[in-house]
Design a protein around this motif. Structure first.
Motif, PDB file in Angstrom:
ATOM      1  N   LEU A  40       6.622 -46.929 -11.553  1.00 26.93           N
ATOM      2  CA  LEU A  40       6.890 -47.715 -10.923  1.00 26.93           C
ATOM      3  C   LEU A  40       5.862 -48.054  -9.770  1.00 26.93           C
ATOM      4  O   LEU A  40       5.655 -46.997  -9.361  1.00 26.93           O
ATOM      5  N   ASN A  41       5.612 -49.421  -9.363  1.00 26.55           N
ATOM      6  CA  ASN A  41       5.302 -50.232  -7.901  1.00 26.55           C
ATOM      7  C   ASN A  41       5.669 -49.040  -6.850  1.00 26.55           C
ATOM      8  O   ASN A  41       6.971 -48.701  -5.971  1.00 26.55           O
ATOM      9  N   GLY A  42       5.020 -48.577  -6.099  1.00 24.10           N
ATOM     10  CA  GLY A  42       5.133 -47.212  -5.118  1.00 24.10           C
ATOM     11  C   GLY A  42       5.629 -45.594  -5.241  1.00 24.10           C
ATOM     12  O   GLY A  42       6.652 -45.659  -4.444  1.00 24.10           O
ATOM     13  N   ALA A  43       5.947 -45.448  -6.575  1.00 19.24           N
ATOM     14  CA  ALA A  43       6.506 -44.438  -7.245  1.00 19.24           C
ATOM     15  C   ALA A  43       6.037 -43.125  -6.838  1.00 19.24           C
ATOM     16  O   ALA A  43       4.773 -43.251  -6.417  1.00 19.24           O
ATOM     17  N   ASP A  47       3.399 -34.946 -10.367  1.00 23.73           N
ATOM     18  CA  ASP A  47       2.432 -34.612 -10.863  1.00 23.73           C
ATOM     19  C   ASP A  47       1.544 -35.919 -11.643  1.00 23.73           C
ATOM     20  O   ASP A  47       1.950 -36.988 -11.608  1.00 23.73           O
ATOM     21  N   ALA A  48       0.437 -36.122 -12.538  1.00 24.46           N
ATOM     22  CA  ALA A  48      -0.450 -37.179 -12.235  1.00 24.46           C
ATOM     23  C   ALA A  48       0.372 -37.952 -14.055  1.00 24.46           C
ATOM     24  O   ALA A  48       0.188 -36.501 -14.560  1.00 24.46           O
ATOM     25  N   PRO A  49       0.121 -38.893 -13.755  1.00 22.51           N
ATOM     26  CA  PRO A  49       0.938 -39.470 -15.568  1.00 22.51           C
ATOM     27  C   PRO A  49      -0.195 -39.341 -16.380  1.00 22.51           C
ATOM     28  O   PRO A  49      -1.450 -39.276 -15.837  1.00 22.51           O
ATOM     29  N   GLY A  50       0.011 -39.211 -17.675  1.00 24.32           N
ATOM     30  CA  GLY A  50      -0.979 -39.122 -18.332  1.00 24.32           C
ATOM     31  C   GLY A  50      -1.680 -40.331 -18.849  1.00 24.32           C
ATOM     32  O   GLY A  50      -2.396 -40.699 -19.027  1.00 24.32           O
ATOM     33  N   GLU A  51      -0.409 -41.817 -18.833  1.00 25.46           N
ATOM     34  CA  GLU A  51      -1.074 -42.708 -19.321  1.00 25.46           C
ATOM     35  C   GLU A  51       0.003 -43.774 -18.154  1.00 25.46           C
ATOM     36  O   GLU A  51       0.490 -43.692 -17.186  1.00 25.46           O
ATOM     37  N   VAL A  52      -0.526 -44.264 -17.505  1.00 27.74           N
ATOM     38  CA  VAL A  52       0.006 -45.580 -16.981  1.00 27.74           C
ATOM     39  C   VAL A  52      -0.071 -47.257 -17.903  1.00 27.74           C
ATOM     40  O   VAL A  52      -0.336 -47.779 -18.948  1.00 27.74           O
ATOM     41  N   VAL A  53       1.356 -48.150 -17.769  1.00 27.47           N
ATOM     42  CA  VAL A  53       1.480 -48.204 -18.872  1.00 27.47           C
ATOM     43  C   VAL A  53       1.959 -50.110 -17.866  1.00 27.47           C
ATOM     44  O   VAL A  53       3.095 -49.622 -17.227  1.00 27.47           O
ATOM     45  N   PHE A 120      -0.398 -52.927  -7.969  1.00 22.60           N
ATOM     46  CA  PHE A 120       0.356 -52.118  -7.857  1.00 22.60           C
ATOM     47  C   PHE A 120       0.413 -50.638  -7.024  1.00 22.60           C
ATOM     48  O   PHE A 120      -0.888 -50.545  -7.769  1.00 22.60           O
ATOM     49  N   SER A 121       1.373 -49.923  -6.897  1.00 20.99           N
ATOM     50  CA  SER A 121       1.031 -48.332  -6.422  1.00 20.99           C
ATOM     51  C   SER A 121       1.396 -47.638  -7.312  1.00 20.99           C
ATOM     52  O   SER A 121       2.428 -47.534  -7.199  1.00 20.99           O
ATOM     53  N   ASP A 424      11.843 -61.282 -13.280  1.00 22.48           N
ATOM     54  CA  ASP A 424      12.147 -61.581 -11.775  1.00 22.48           C
ATOM     55  C   ASP A 424      10.385 -60.482 -11.734  1.00 22.48           C
ATOM     56  O   ASP A 424       9.866 -59.495 -12.473  1.00 22.48           O
ATOM     57  N   PRO A 425      10.267 -60.381 -10.711  1.00 27.19           N
ATOM     58  CA  PRO A 425       8.702 -59.684  -9.718  1.00 27.19           C
ATOM     59  C   PRO A 425       9.389 -57.559 -10.662  1.00 27.19           C
ATOM     60  O   PRO A 425      10.839 -57.757 -10.625  1.00 27.19           O
ATOM     61  N   ALA A 426       8.159 -57.775 -11.260  1.00 32.19           N
ATOM     62  CA  ALA A 426       8.385 -55.543 -11.349  1.00 32.19           C
ATOM     63  C   ALA A 426       8.967 -54.583 -10.548  1.00 32.19           C
ATOM     64  O   ALA A 426       8.719 -55.215  -9.269  1.00 32.19           O
ATOM     65  N   PRO A 427      10.005 -53.755 -10.763  1.00 27.81           N
ATOM     66  CA  PRO A 427      10.192 -53.517  -9.939  1.00 27.81           C
ATOM     67  C   PRO A 427       9.635 -52.328  -9.325  1.00 27.81           C
ATOM     68  O   PRO A 427       8.458 -51.925  -9.909  1.00 27.81           O
ATOM     69  N   ALA A 428       9.594 -51.968  -8.133  1.00 29.98           N
ATOM     70  CA  ALA A 428       9.345 -51.141  -7.122  1.00 29.98           C
ATOM     71  C   ALA A 428       9.857 -50.578  -6.664  1.00 29.98           C
ATOM     72  O   ALA A 428      11.903 -50.382  -6.921  1.00 29.98           O
TER      73      ALA A 428
END
Length: 540
Positions: A40-43, A47-53, A120-121, A424-428
């Protein structure tokens, strides 16, 4: 019932039907919109994620270096290439991604060939502070004038070809060898083919936000020609070239086989427009069929009017009353089809009545509806005069030509304007929040003051005060603000502003990185005249 009352009743019925359908409409389709991201935006992740979706409302196409992972210092982090699976973008992350704060800056191409952008971050590791990027997603850039102009020329060329073919085949047999009709046919083929070539050249710089000097960049051209937009545009170009090779000789329409080729070619070109316009966004066959029928109906009506006017002007043989009445019947059917498909198209683009006046797309659509209504009224007058003879109808037909060409211009602009957002904008993930002021000059002695409080990456409130030349509040119709970090290639990111009082606009935004950000302010007054100004602010 008099003619005036019949026209008024028809226009009123169309207006009621359109408004009622918009009020009752379900979700509309527009450019691709970001639905969700993982993380999520601001998550803040342990640990490092294996992938970003990234999940969008519809299929998107990737650009070279269009999606980038930026580290805390704003440097790009090397990553594997992202891949698309329909409306989902999957992006494998490096296995050794270190702890820290990251921003995903993305730019993709929607199914209707328009670029959309956002960011997003997320943070990796304990003790890492990360703030969500509060940037509303929108088109990466407004379609430049050359893109709009190429579309208009393409539409104009198509209607000239369609009008010449339909008028010669369905209304007036001598038009098949008439010199003016043949000039229209040749002119239309040249304009439409030229517009297709220009569209292929302009598309690359447009979607990648690169300068027009890169028009002939081989990599950019390759990327364009291998895209969905490029494929449909090339098909259109090949059809036009084939039609030109067969129909170029004068009197070619006298041949039965050539007439079938002309009809098939016109229909094929109309279909290709549905692959490069808003209808291409959803990929639905029904939506594309409606769009193709809309373009075809416009070509028959507008092009037929031009062909009739051209043939009736100057010296030589001119259309008789029978030809004018025949065209009047064809025009009536095409107008009914145009209005029906236009109504359905409005349902695909707008999902609420207030979208007609709260979005640029809706306001342009409303203007187009008014112009079409005017043209329909003039067409009704022409139909009545057609019963009185050829000399009575030519004046109203010329007025009809002017209004319908204006409809073409509005259609070209609408094809490059973003319909209002439907999601609506993607949740953060939520996080907690000396101000800096930037003075900007506006036209005619007016000015703007932009305050950023605080000027940090922790989250800021922005206030814009507009002052006219006499020191009073400047009452603007619309104010838009974007933020760009040029040195890192981030942006433009849209900042949503709301009007609190005349001359005062407020919004909230989280700058993802420290640095010198360029803020671009667009102020549109009540006369819809826009002034663009900019300034820089140092974010720490």
């Amino acid at each position: 019932m008099t003619l005036l009352r019949r026209v008024a009743a028809l226009l009123a019925a169309l207006a009621v039907l359109t408004l009622a359908q918009v009020v009752a409409a379900g979700p509309a389709t527009a450019h691709a919109e970001l639905v969700s991201t993982n993380p999520l935006n601001g998550a803040q992740l342990a640990d490092a994620p294996g992938e970003v979706v990234l999940e969008f409302t519809e299929s998107v196409a990737l650009l070279d270096d269009g999606i980038r992972l930026l580290g805390a210092g704003g440097d790009a982090v090397p990553t594997p290439a992202p891949v698309t699976d329909g409306s989902t973008v999957r992006w494998a992350m490096p296995r050794d991604l270190p702890d820290g704060a990251y921003v995903v800056s993305w730019r993709v191409v929607s199914g209707d060939s328009h670029p959309v952008t956002g960011a997003f971050s997320f943070g990796v590791g304990e003790g890492v502070t990360v703030n969500p990027v509060e940037a509303e997603q929108g088109p990466a850039v407004d379609a430049p004038v050359q893109v709009v102009a190429a579309r208009f020329v393409g539409y104009l060329g198509f209607v000239l070809v369609t009008g010449a073919v339909v008028f010669a085949l369905c209304c007036w047999r001598p038009a098949r060898r008439h010199p003016r009709t043949h000039v229209l046919l040749r002119t239309g083929l040249v304009l439409a083919a030229t517009a297709a070539v220009l569209a292929l050249l302009f598309q690359g710089p447009y979607v990648t936000a690169r300068p027009l000097s890169d028009l002939f960049d081989r990599a950019l051209l390759s990327e364009t020609t291998h895209s969905s937009f490029g494929a449909w545009t090339q098909v259109r170009l090949f059809i036009l070239l084939a039609m030109g090779a067969i129909l170029w000789p004068r009197g070619a329409l006298e041949n039965k086989v050539n007439r079938w080729i002309a009809v098939t070619g016109v229909a094929g070109v109309a279909i290709t427009f549905s692959g490069t316009a808003h209808a291409a966004a959803s990929g639905a066959v029904t939506e594309r069929a409606v769009d193709a029928a809309h373009v075809l109906a416009a070509g028959i009506w507008v092009g037929g009017l031009v062909a009739l006017t051209a043939a009736a002007s100057g010296r030589g043989e001119k259309p008789d009353t029978h030809a004018i009445r025949a065209f009047s019947r064809v025009a009536l059917l095409s107008v009914l089809l145009l209005v029906a498909t236009g109504t359905v198209n409005s349902l695909y683009r707008l999902d609420a009545l207030d979208s007609l006046w709260r979005s640029d797309y809706g306001r342009l659509l409303a203007v187009k509806i008014l112009v079409v209504g005017t043209a329909v009224a003039v067409a009704a007058v022409s139909r009545r005069r057609a019963r009185q003879g050829a000399d009575q109808v030519r004046g109203s037909v010329r007025v009809e030509v002017v209004t319908t060409v204006l409809v073409l211009a509005l259609t070209a602009v609408l094809a490059t304007v973003t319909p209002p957002a439907t999601t609506d904008p993607a949740p953060a993930e939520s996080t907690a929040t000396g101000p800096v002021s930037v003075d900007m000059d506006l036209a005619a002695g007016a000015s703007a003051q932009l305050e950023v409080d605080p000027a940090t990456v922790a989250g800021s409130r922005l206030a814009v005060e507009l002052v006219d030349s006499e020191g009073g509040p400047l009452d603007a119709r619309q104010v838009r603000l974007t933020a760009t970090l040029p040195e890192e290639g981030i942006g433009p990111l849209d900042i949503t502003l709301g009007g609190a009082a005349p001359g005062h606009w407020h919004g909230a935004f989280t700058f993802p990185y420290a640095g010198e950000w360029r803020l671009t302010l667009t102020v549109e007054d009540r006369r819809q005249a826009a002034v663009v100004t900019s300034g820089t602010v140092d974010i720490r």
